[in-house]
Scaffold this active site. Sequence first.
Site, PDB file in Angstrom:
ATOM      1  N   HIS A 187       0.424  -1.421  -0.364  1.00  0.00           N
ATOM      2  CA  HIS A 187      -0.304  -0.185  -0.372  1.00  0.00           C
ATOM      3  C   HIS A 187       1.140   0.713   0.333  1.00  0.00           C
ATOM      4  CE1 HIS A 187      -3.925   2.566   2.030  1.00  0.00           C
ATOM      5  NE2 HIS A 187      -3.215   2.772   0.956  1.00  0.00           N
ATOM      6  N   HIS A 189       1.665   4.988  -1.744  1.00  0.00           N
ATOM      7  CA  HIS A 189       1.424   5.916  -3.170  1.00  0.00           C
ATOM      8  C   HIS A 189       2.060   6.775  -3.797  1.00  0.00           C
ATOM      9  CE1 HIS A 189      -3.124   5.689  -2.303  1.00  0.00           C
ATOM     10  NE2 HIS A 189      -2.159   5.540  -0.870  1.00  0.00           N
ATOM     11  N   ARG A 218       2.367   8.987  -6.684  1.00  0.00           N
ATOM     12  CA  ARG A 218       1.930   9.937  -6.955  1.00  0.00           C
ATOM     13  C   ARG A 218       2.518  10.319  -8.540  1.00  0.00           C
ATOM     14  NH1 ARG A 218      -0.871  11.073  -2.943  1.00  0.00           N
ATOM     15  NH2 ARG A 218      -0.249  11.928  -1.018  1.00  0.00           N
ATOM     16  N   GLU A 237      -8.562  -1.062  -6.607  1.00  0.00           N
ATOM     17  CA  GLU A 237      -8.975  -0.921  -5.274  1.00  0.00           C
ATOM     18  C   GLU A 237     -10.477  -0.426  -5.840  1.00  0.00           C
ATOM     19  OE1 GLU A 237      -6.902  -0.754  -2.755  1.00  0.00           O
ATOM     20  OE2 GLU A 237      -6.122  -1.787  -4.081  1.00  0.00           O
ATOM     21  N   ASP A 265       1.478   3.039   3.922  1.00  0.00           N
ATOM     22  CA  ASP A 265       0.526   3.656   3.165  1.00  0.00           C
ATOM     23  C   ASP A 265       0.885   4.854   2.855  1.00  0.00           C
ATOM     24  OD1 ASP A 265      -1.870   4.733   2.244  1.00  0.00           O
ATOM     25  OD2 ASP A 265      -2.572   5.776   3.752  1.00  0.00           O
TER      26      ASP A 265
END
Length: 444
Positions: free
Chosen positions: A60, A62, A64, A145, A305
């Site tokens: 998990h 990100h 970007r 997701e 995350d």
Amino acid sequence: MFETLIRGGMVVNAEGISHSDIGIAAGKVAAIVAPGEAAEARMVVDASDCFLLPGLVDAHAHLRDPGLTQKEDFSSGTHAAALGGVTTVLDMPTDEPWTATPTQLADKMAIAEGRIHVDVGLQAVISRDLSLIPGLLSLAPASFELFTADVPDAFLFASLDAVAEALKAFAGADTLIGISPGDQSILNGSAMRDRSGAIAAFLDSRPPLAEANGIARALVVAASAEAKIHVRQINSELGVETWSRLRGMADASVETTPQNLFFTAQDYEALGANLKASPPLRSPHDVDALHAALGAGLIDIVATDHAPHAPAEKAAPYAAFADIPGGMPGLQTLLPTMLKLVDDGLIALPDLVRMCSRNPAERFGLGRRKGRIAAGYDADLLILDPHQPSTIANADQVSQAGYTPFDGWAVKARLTNVFLRGREIVRAGRLVGPAQGKIVTRES
């Protein structure tokens, strides 16, 4: 003859620890060799008295990229991952644009080519246009997701009926659907009741009740649709209790994050914007419940995350606490924060490997090549010296966020070397050589 032989180490898999040497050839673990057994290799690495772990798999994160590269990009994010022993990053689809169509997914794969320092698996978002699903499935993303709250309307599945219809669209597909548990009705209702913008209003808008209801709904619908799901970021006692009671209903797994295992809502007063994310941090009682669940084996995966923002974005003034961009860096600190749990006696090294290597690899369709040290698997390896302590420091962070909420935390071991598919990519805290990562897709 092996290309590389790693001698003298203690091999840590989810099943336990053994004294073994590791022979590497063609990017794979070619053989597990008995200690001291005669073997020829072009290069021998001395790992005496060190632990050898499979590279971590962060399920998990990100990165970007594309569209939000002022916060992070494929290069900087995977640089941070490599320094933290994360050799496979599973990248979430909430960039700009969101990864919702086959074209967007293929474009993202192409953008990453030649720029990633570790292997990356891409995740696709389910939009309300369910006709896109077959085309996305053909590209074998690591997961899909599904969001039930706090996202743009095009990606919002706020009702039980909407979630059920989305999961039905995957009938017969061999894939995994990640579900972020939330409740849009509670979010809307709280916004009407409290417009103060205070930290308390943010906490009330995303309470444990919303998490628990989201978990229950996900499990019931998954059981009905016979879908394989993964519940994102559990962090409350009520959520843990709901998961514990209902998890056997469906083919389901659950994750939490290091920040949820260490920080509480009281820490917002000191660290404020740098800790603001969603779901919000909970009470000390909730953290205790999460620790108990971790120790009892109820938590399948610990992921970060990783969701960095530019420092100026976090530091800017906002009318409400809820408006502060949510998220923090985590890829570079996953291993040391998990080692802190080992130091504290909450878990053992095989538990770390289970939750951060084997389980995420198996759950996200990479289990025949990632997540363990065994013949035929990718030689993604970490050398961990238990005799050298290390300290997490803001100054060492290479994410564009430039900080970590774990600044100053010390652990009893040090990551000295990282190998990706048999090639050393990190030595003594620095990258070695050019970007060598590959895009990995879900195994059929």
